[in-house]
Design a protein around this motif. Sequence first.
Motif, PDB file in Angstrom:
ATOM      1  N   THR A  89     -36.282 -13.559 -14.100  1.00 51.97           N
ATOM      2  CA  THR A  89     -35.534 -14.780 -13.683  1.00 51.97           C
ATOM      3  C   THR A  89     -34.308 -13.938 -12.665  1.00 51.97           C
ATOM      4  O   THR A  89     -33.820 -12.936 -12.829  1.00 51.97           O
ATOM      5  N   VAL A  90     -34.437 -14.862 -11.454  1.00 51.69           N
ATOM      6  CA  VAL A  90     -33.410 -14.175 -10.304  1.00 51.69           C
ATOM      7  C   VAL A  90     -32.641 -15.421  -9.881  1.00 51.69           C
ATOM      8  O   VAL A  90     -33.373 -16.586  -9.429  1.00 51.69           O
ATOM      9  N   GLY A  91     -31.569 -15.596 -10.285  1.00 53.27           N
ATOM     10  CA  GLY A  91     -30.861 -16.765 -10.042  1.00 53.27           C
ATOM     11  C   GLY A  91     -31.411 -18.038 -11.097  1.00 53.27           C
ATOM     12  O   GLY A  91     -31.353 -17.711 -12.202  1.00 53.27           O
ATOM     13  N   ASP A  92     -31.413 -19.023 -10.365  1.00 48.48           N
ATOM     14  CA  ASP A  92     -32.003 -20.085 -11.291  1.00 48.48           C
ATOM     15  C   ASP A  92     -33.703 -20.404 -11.179  1.00 48.48           C
ATOM     16  O   ASP A  92     -34.047 -21.276 -11.403  1.00 48.48           O
ATOM     17  N   MET A  93     -34.184 -19.399 -10.717  1.00 47.70           N
ATOM     18  CA  MET A  93     -35.757 -19.507 -10.519  1.00 47.70           C
ATOM     19  C   MET A  93     -36.455 -18.212 -11.299  1.00 47.70           C
ATOM     20  O   MET A  93     -35.865 -17.304 -11.602  1.00 47.70           O
ATOM     21  N   PHE A  94     -37.599 -18.483 -11.814  1.00 48.49           N
ATOM     22  CA  PHE A  94     -38.417 -17.440 -12.291  1.00 48.49           C
ATOM     23  C   PHE A  94     -39.370 -16.652 -11.353  1.00 48.49           C
ATOM     24  O   PHE A  94     -39.637 -17.367 -10.003  1.00 48.49           O
ATOM     25  N   VAL A  95     -39.602 -15.473 -11.031  1.00 43.81           N
ATOM     26  CA  VAL A  95     -40.148 -14.860 -10.047  1.00 43.81           C
ATOM     27  C   VAL A  95     -41.105 -13.964 -10.701  1.00 43.81           C
ATOM     28  O   VAL A  95     -41.182 -13.710 -11.856  1.00 43.81           O
TER      29      VAL A  95
ATOM     30  N   VAL B   9     -35.230 -11.369  -5.084  1.00 41.47           N
ATOM     31  CA  VAL B   9     -34.891 -10.176  -5.739  1.00 41.47           C
ATOM     32  C   VAL B   9     -33.485 -10.204  -5.753  1.00 41.47           C
ATOM     33  O   VAL B   9     -32.579 -10.488  -5.020  1.00 41.47           O
ATOM     34  N   HIS B  10     -32.967  -9.459  -6.854  1.00 40.58           N
ATOM     35  CA  HIS B  10     -31.468  -9.052  -7.015  1.00 40.58           C
ATOM     36  C   HIS B  10     -30.983  -7.997  -6.020  1.00 40.58           C
ATOM     37  O   HIS B  10     -29.772  -8.133  -5.485  1.00 40.58           O
ATOM     38  N   ALA B  11     -31.894  -7.148  -5.517  1.00 35.27           N
ATOM     39  CA  ALA B  11     -31.463  -6.047  -4.429  1.00 35.27           C
ATOM     40  C   ALA B  11     -32.659  -5.863  -3.513  1.00 35.27           C
ATOM     41  O   ALA B  11     -33.813  -5.803  -4.052  1.00 35.27           O
ATOM     42  N   ALA B  12     -32.427  -5.559  -2.015  1.00 35.90           N
ATOM     43  CA  ALA B  12     -33.531  -4.966  -1.395  1.00 35.90           C
ATOM     44  C   ALA B  12     -33.085  -3.441  -0.969  1.00 35.90           C
ATOM     45  O   ALA B  12     -31.662  -3.390  -0.654  1.00 35.90           O
ATOM     46  N   GLY B  13     -33.941  -2.497  -1.181  1.00 39.79           N
ATOM     47  CA  GLY B  13     -33.535  -1.156  -0.982  1.00 39.79           C
ATOM     48  C   GLY B  13     -34.234  -0.949   0.606  1.00 39.79           C
ATOM     49  O   GLY B  13     -35.131  -1.188   0.885  1.00 39.79           O
ATOM     50  N   VAL B  14     -33.333  -0.517   1.312  1.00 39.08           N
ATOM     51  CA  VAL B  14     -33.499  -0.117   2.831  1.00 39.08           C
ATOM     52  C   VAL B  14     -32.985   1.235   3.190  1.00 39.08           C
ATOM     53  O   VAL B  14     -32.035   1.682   2.500  1.00 39.08           O
ATOM     54  N   HIS B  15     -33.640   1.784   4.067  1.00 41.78           N
ATOM     55  CA  HIS B  15     -32.951   3.151   4.520  1.00 41.78           C
ATOM     56  C   HIS B  15     -32.969   3.174   5.959  1.00 41.78           C
ATOM     57  O   HIS B  15     -33.702   2.275   6.573  1.00 41.78           O
TER      58      HIS B  15
ATOM     59  N   ALA C 156     -24.901 -11.777  -2.268  1.00 43.54           N
ATOM     60  CA  ALA C 156     -23.817 -12.199  -2.810  1.00 43.54           C
ATOM     61  C   ALA C 156     -24.139 -13.236  -4.014  1.00 43.54           C
ATOM     62  O   ALA C 156     -23.350 -13.469  -4.798  1.00 43.54           O
ATOM     63  N   LYS C 157     -25.132 -13.951  -3.895  1.00 43.19           N
ATOM     64  CA  LYS C 157     -25.217 -15.046  -4.598  1.00 43.19           C
ATOM     65  C   LYS C 157     -25.477 -14.623  -6.120  1.00 43.19           C
ATOM     66  O   LYS C 157     -25.500 -15.329  -7.190  1.00 43.19           O
ATOM     67  N   HIS C 158     -25.791 -13.518  -6.250  1.00 50.12           N
ATOM     68  CA  HIS C 158     -26.622 -12.660  -7.307  1.00 50.12           C
ATOM     69  C   HIS C 158     -25.447 -11.679  -7.869  1.00 50.12           C
ATOM     70  O   HIS C 158     -25.575 -11.089  -8.864  1.00 50.12           O
ATOM     71  N   ALA C 159     -24.097 -11.543  -7.100  1.00 46.71           N
ATOM     72  CA  ALA C 159     -23.335 -10.415  -7.539  1.00 46.71           C
ATOM     73  C   ALA C 159     -22.655 -10.387  -8.808  1.00 46.71           C
ATOM     74  O   ALA C 159     -22.611  -9.638  -9.517  1.00 46.71           O
ATOM     75  N   ALA C 160     -22.518 -11.608  -9.192  1.00 47.04           N
ATOM     76  CA  ALA C 160     -22.004 -11.544 -10.583  1.00 47.04           C
ATOM     77  C   ALA C 160     -22.920 -11.606 -11.679  1.00 47.04           C
ATOM     78  O   ALA C 160     -22.409 -12.082 -12.887  1.00 47.04           O
TER      79      ALA C 160
END
Length: 383
Positions: free
Chosen positions: A95-101, A202-208, A343-347
């Motif tokens: 679950t990410v936020g209010d949805m299943f992924v 996703v909760h996070a995006a990894g970028v370089h 920010a929507k998933h920060a907490a």
Amino acid sequence: MTEAHSAAGTRLRLARQARSLSQQQLAVMAAVTRQAVSAVESGHSDPSLRVALALASALGMTVEELFGPGDPADPVLAQPLVPLGGEGSRVTLATVGDMFVALPLHADTAARAGFGRAGGLVAGPPPREAREAREAREAGEARGPIPVRPIGPPRPTFVVAGCDPALPLLETPLELLDPPVGFAWWPCGNAEALRLAAAGLVHAAGVHQPGEQDDDPGEPGDAIEIPGGAGVVGFTSWREGLVIRSRAPVTGLGDVAGQGLRLVNREPGAQARALLDRERVRLHLDPAELPGYDTQAAGHLQVAAAVAGRLADAGVSSEPAALAYGLDFIPLAEERFHLVLPAKHAASREVQGLLRVLTSPWLLAQLASLPGYDPAGCGERFD
């Protein structure tokens, strides 16, 4: 320990973890001892009727749901990160936020040192809405939700997209949190990771990005706006450049073109491909002068594996990947790998768990043990 005891204990543990409860917290809610919860979860004892009723009530379940034979769960609609396989295909369900992924478990994503556990199976036949969404995906249009049958209750799982093969090191410290947090990784380049973050998948995006842009660590996200904004936290630093077989007579991309050597490239949107193009333009090379330019490898380790396996002669990858395969390395850029956190998933429990483990001595020691990695900025916040 009987098979029935083990299955009941597993269902209790999954139900507890899905509600982000520790054994002690569940014990208090059910007015039983933590030892009783532990004994049932480990399969060492069968709960009495009183304990079974108390645990089921505390978890908002019936005794039959918690300790019964366990009928297959009803499918849930899950948003796929990428197109999934057919009915029965194994997926990671989170679950990410209010949805299943749902993340597919096939090919390179199915195993690291062995097959990983699945969270669900693609269900079928899909309803009309899901079938229309599948047709839209096949036509290259927006992806819609599909039915997935969970294998046990979903639990809090940190979902990250990005290309750094060190990201799975997060799994161990996340699992050691109380209550534990699961880990799911979708390997992809910068652009795809940011697209998934912007879509809320996703909760996070990894970028370089090249190290000279360190004064603006959020710059990779400028091309794709994340609704509500995002914070940025550091993970690792490493060098990126050409990987070639040991002792090959190559000093740069010009030699690759001049000798007609075969290249293995990354997908459009990957920073490695952008770095290759930057070097190609600097040397006034046309893509047609680089055999294999149109190939697409899925990640840094895959590029290194292709060169080591003589499927290609050179490619752009990270120095840690080159060292892991015993290849020579010609640096082109210093790179810093950041985690972009919408920010929507920060907490959320998942992101808060991530922030706790990023500075753990175990994780820092593991990153430092990998040749080519610099974990000095791990956990540094830029928001």
